[in-house]
Design an enzyme around this catalytic site. Structure first.
Site, PDB file in Angstrom:
ATOM      1  N   GLN A 195     -34.615 -89.681  -4.526  1.00  0.00           N
ATOM      2  CA  GLN A 195     -34.402 -89.203  -3.159  1.00  0.00           C
ATOM      3  C   GLN A 195     -35.491 -88.168  -2.828  1.00  0.00           C
ATOM      4  OE1 GLN A 195     -30.589 -87.349  -2.309  1.00  0.00           O
ATOM      5  NE2 GLN A 195     -30.652 -88.324  -0.295  1.00  0.00           N
ATOM      6  N   ASP A 219     -31.285 -96.731   6.802  1.00  0.00           N
ATOM      7  CA  ASP A 219     -31.811 -95.722   7.720  1.00  0.00           C
ATOM      8  C   ASP A 219     -32.185 -94.426   6.997  1.00  0.00           C
ATOM      9  OD1 ASP A 219     -31.393 -97.254  10.194  1.00  0.00           O
ATOM     10  OD2 ASP A 219     -29.302 -97.161   9.585  1.00  0.00           O
ATOM     11  N   ARG A 323     -21.119 -99.454  -1.493  1.00  0.00           N
ATOM     12  CA  ARG A 323     -22.488 -99.858  -1.157  1.00  0.00           C
ATOM     13  C   ARG A 323     -22.835-101.279  -1.640  1.00  0.00           C
ATOM     14  NH1 ARG A 323     -26.972 -96.835  -0.184  1.00  0.00           N
ATOM     15  NH2 ARG A 323     -25.895 -94.884  -0.432  1.00  0.00           N
ATOM     16  N   GLY A 540     -26.914 -90.800   9.196  1.00  0.00           N
ATOM     17  CA  GLY A 540     -26.150 -91.303   8.055  1.00  0.00           C
ATOM     18  C   GLY A 540     -26.269 -90.465   6.799  1.00  0.00           C
ATOM     19  N   GLU A 541     -27.029 -89.376   6.857  1.00  0.00           N
ATOM     20  CA  GLU A 541     -27.197 -88.493   5.691  1.00  0.00           C
ATOM     21  C   GLU A 541     -26.376 -87.226   5.912  1.00  0.00           C
ATOM     22  OE1 GLU A 541     -29.484 -89.400   2.991  1.00  0.00           O
ATOM     23  OE2 GLU A 541     -29.132 -91.251   4.083  1.00  0.00           O
TER      24      GLU A 541
HETATM   25  P1  ADP Z   1     -28.392 -97.402   2.483  1.00  0.00           P
HETATM   26  O1  ADP Z   1     -28.377 -98.009   3.851  1.00  0.00           O
HETATM   27  O2  ADP Z   1     -28.023 -98.410   1.469  1.00  0.00           O
HETATM   28  O3  ADP Z   1     -27.594 -96.162   2.451  1.00  0.00           O
HETATM   29  P2  ADP Z   1     -30.748 -95.723   2.609  1.00  0.00           P
HETATM   30  O4  ADP Z   1     -32.130 -96.102   2.958  1.00  0.00           O
HETATM   31  O5  ADP Z   1     -29.976 -95.018   3.652  1.00  0.00           O
HETATM   32  O6  ADP Z   1     -29.929 -97.021   2.170  1.00  0.00           O
HETATM   33  O7  ADP Z   1     -30.847 -94.869   1.289  1.00  0.00           O
HETATM   34  C1  ADP Z   1     -29.763 -94.222   0.728  1.00  0.00           C
HETATM   35  C2  ADP Z   1     -30.194 -92.917   0.124  1.00  0.00           C
HETATM   36  O8  ADP Z   1     -31.087 -93.129  -0.968  1.00  0.00           O
HETATM   37  C3  ADP Z   1     -30.934 -92.012   1.074  1.00  0.00           C
HETATM   38  O9  ADP Z   1     -30.352 -90.747   0.990  1.00  0.00           O
HETATM   39  C4  ADP Z   1     -32.365 -91.967   0.521  1.00  0.00           C
HETATM   40  O10 ADP Z   1     -32.955 -90.717   0.789  1.00  0.00           O
HETATM   41  C5  ADP Z   1     -32.120 -92.145  -0.948  1.00  0.00           C
HETATM   42  N1  ADP Z   1     -33.229 -92.673  -1.751  1.00  0.00           N
HETATM   43  C6  ADP Z   1     -34.454 -93.088  -1.400  1.00  0.00           C
HETATM   44  N2  ADP Z   1     -35.145 -93.576  -2.445  1.00  0.00           N
HETATM   45  C7  ADP Z   1     -34.329 -93.450  -3.524  1.00  0.00           C
HETATM   46  C8  ADP Z   1     -34.447 -93.779  -4.916  1.00  0.00           C
HETATM   47  N3  ADP Z   1     -35.549 -94.331  -5.397  1.00  0.00           N
HETATM   48  N4  ADP Z   1     -33.398 -93.515  -5.708  1.00  0.00           N
HETATM   49  C9  ADP Z   1     -32.266 -92.985  -5.224  1.00  0.00           C
HETATM   50  N5  ADP Z   1     -32.085 -92.657  -3.922  1.00  0.00           N
HETATM   51  C10 ADP Z   1     -33.099 -92.886  -3.082  1.00  0.00           C
HETATM   52 MG    MG Z   2     -27.999 -94.790   4.440  1.00  0.00          MG
END
Ligand code: ADP
Ligand code: MG
Length: 562
Positions: A195, A219, A323, A540-541
């Site tokens: 992340q 997103d 998920r 969504g965060e």
């Molecule tokens: P989803 O729609 O499945 O939730 P997202 O793009 O929203 O997918 O990502 C979910 C979370 O994962 C976000 O908080 C993002 O910042 C985080 N993220 C991004 N890259 C990684 C990674 N390599 N490993 C773990 N989390 C990650």
């Molecule tokens: Mg998300």
């Protein structure tokens, strides 16, 4: 595909006929099958040449073409050369109703002479002409000056391998990689390792190396990228880099919205991915609004999608554990949360959009920034004036401390053809939030203060879709300059709330005439939760829980769209 009356006679070109090229080629596998092929500014028309009657003509619209390649065959003894054009037209689904984009390639063998080089040159001439004509056939939205990504362009594609069902990388290789090759789009794949990896990367990246940043995830990864760009010293240029989205997560709201803006029929899962891949190959770019969000700790975030509190935020975060099931996680989360429906106490205020006069192109309907905040904050108890509501979806539920509570029920056609000038703070260089007082100051008198304090949900959204199958704002555009504010007040029954979410799949929730659902078009808002614990999400965060306020910055980012 459609039947066409274009005439392939090359002599007519000289007389002002739109045809640009005409040729006769053979089938790539069978030399005895011959085709007459004509290329006009808008279509590639293919007709099989045979002695049998009922010859069918197939017409491919060049708006559906992503590219065309010329090449020699694998057999070095073969004097012929080949060209293949790649189309993604809308075709009927095989098993279910409706249409969706499907891949069709058309390949021809060029063997006009015995000289392999001359044949290759002819194939290249065709490939070039088809590519050029396709690029000129970019779809346009009325009043919006789309720009094209520079060609040839270099794209950085950021993939979150953990997003959605953990299949983003496989989806990329299975559906997008080939399409990018067909469209001759060079790219560099970056797989995020943790992340905020993408956020740090774009904060420091030499952006002159890239013509677009594309996110293959949900997103959440785009949220990282946008905030990384806005944290740069040169944010004003950085945020102008075209941003693309490929749905690879479980929450693919922007992908669903972009697909919807392209006026394509609804699509989900791989079909949505193919549609977004197609738009990426077409390389059109339009403006996108961002919303600046202030938290109690003075942190500022930039948001492209939503600010949510209560039911929607809870479902989003609680459903993370499902998920692995993909987009359906939201329905599962909704049902679970409905079973333990909560009421959240808080104060809500917003700056409503004034009744829009007929807009000129390039302008937005925003209220002017208040000069000085004068009135009691949301934190203080207000003597609220009751005013009658005008919208059929609104009962008389607002308190207001001003008479500026004009609601805009007419659809807002604000469009932009120019990049807005953004005021920036001389010290931090960040864009100035001229509509917002400090969070500990009262809201200005031009704002509307909502009388109720018991909510089931508050949702500010600035795209059409909240998820692939939640069409939350039927009239929204990426650059409408509006925050679409929804709230549901306490007292709504579980079945009524479920009905709203089910109706949202078809964008019909506002037609439910639910007295607890209120919809306002605003340019700024403030939310002060009183309930001591809860969830606030931005795109969504999860963000820090507490008072939060936000304002729109029309069209400051750029989005790759159809
Ligand atoms: P989803 O729609 O499945 O939730 P997202 O793009 O929203 O997918 O990502 C979910 C979370 O994962 C976000 O908080 C993002 O910042 C985080 N993220 C991004 N890259 C990684 C990674 N390599 N490993 C773990 N989390 C990650
Ligand atoms: Mg998300």
């Amino acid at each position: 595909m459609e039947k066409d009356a274009s005439d392939p006679d090359p002599s007519r070109q000289r007389n002002g006929f739109v045809g640009v090229l005409y040729g006769e080629f053979t089938d790539m596998l069978n030399d005895r099958v011959r085709y007459s092929v004509s290329l006009t500014e808008s279509a590639l028309t293919i007709q099989r040449i045979s002695s049998s009657p009922g010859r069918t003509k197939v017409v491919f619209n060049l708006t559906d073409c992503v590219g065309c390649r010329a090449y020699r065959g694998p057999d070095s003894a073969d004097v012929g050369a080949y060209f293949t054009a790649y189309f993604y037209p809308f075709k009927r689904r095989w098993m279910s109703a409706g249409v969706t984009r499907q891949r069709v390639e058309q390949c021809f063998r060029v063997a006009l002479v015995q000289d392999p080089l001359a044949n290759l040159q002819e194939a290249e001439r065709w490939a070039h002409a088809i590519r050029d004509a396709s690029a000129r056939q970019a779809p346009r939205r009325d009043g919006v000056a789309y720009m094209e990504v520079r060609r040839p362009c270099r794209i950085m594609i950021l993939v979150n391998p953990q997003s959605g069902r953990g299949q983003a990388l496989q989806l990329f290789t299975g559906h997008i990689q080939g399409m990018l090759t067909e469209a001759s789009v060079p790219y560099t794949l970056v797989i995020t390792e943790h992340q905020n990896h993408a956020r740090e990367l774009v904060r420091k990246a030499d952006l002159s190396q890239w013509d677009a940043l594309v996110i293959m995830s949900g997103d959440g990864l785009l949220f990282e990228v946008i905030n990384g760009l806005m944290e740069r010293e040169d944010w004003q240029e950085a945020i102008q880099i075209p941003l693309g989205i490929l749905p690879g997560g479980s929450g693919n709201a922007l992908a669903a919205s972009v697909h919807h803006y392209s006026q394509s029929p609804p699509a989900w899962n791989e079909e949505l991915l193919l549609s977004c891949g197609f738009m990426l190959c077409k390389g059109l770019v339009g403006p996108m609004d961002l919303v600046s969000v202030h938290l109690a700790s003075k942190q500022r975030l930039f948001s492209f999608l939503s600010l949510a509190w209560g039911f929607v935020a809870d479902v989003d975060i609680e459903s993370e554990k499902y998920r692995h099931v993909g987009a359906i996680r939201f329905l599962m989360g909704t049902l679970v949360r409905l079973a333990s429906l909560r009421v959240y106490q808080g104060r809500l205020a917003y700056l409503p959009v004034k009744e829009a006069p007929k807009l000129s192109k390039g302008s937005f309907t925003t209220n002017h920034p208040p000069s000085t905040p004068q009135h009691p904050s949301l934190c203080s108890s207000l003597p609220c004036q009751f005013i009658p509501n005008t919208s059929p979806n609104q009962s008389s539920r607002h308190g207001t401390n001003s008479n500026h509570n004009t609601r805009t029920n007419s659809s807002n056609n604000a469009i932009t053809t120019k990049r807005p000038q953004i005021e920036s703070d001389s010290k931090t260089r960040a864009p100035v939030d001229s509509l917002l007082p400090d969070l500990d100051q009262p809201v200005p008198e031009t704002w509307t203060v909502v009388k109720e304090e018991d909510f089931v949900l508050v949702l500010a959204i600035y795209q059409s879709h909240l998820a692939e199958d939640l069409w939350t704002v039927p009239g929204a555009m990426a650059d409408d300059g509006l925050i679409h504010l929804f709230y549901v007040t306490a007292g709504i029954s579980r079945p009524a709330l479920l009905r709203l979410f089910l109706a949202m799949e078809k964008g019909a929730h506002l037609a439910c005439s639910c007295p607890h659902l209120v919809y306002e078009k605003v340019t700024a808002l403030r939310l002060e939760p009183i309930t001591p614990q809860g969830m606030i999400t931005v795109d969504g965060e999860v963000v820090e829980y507490g008072p939060v306020q936000a304002q729109i910055h029309p069209g400051i980012a750029r989005l790759m769209c159809g």
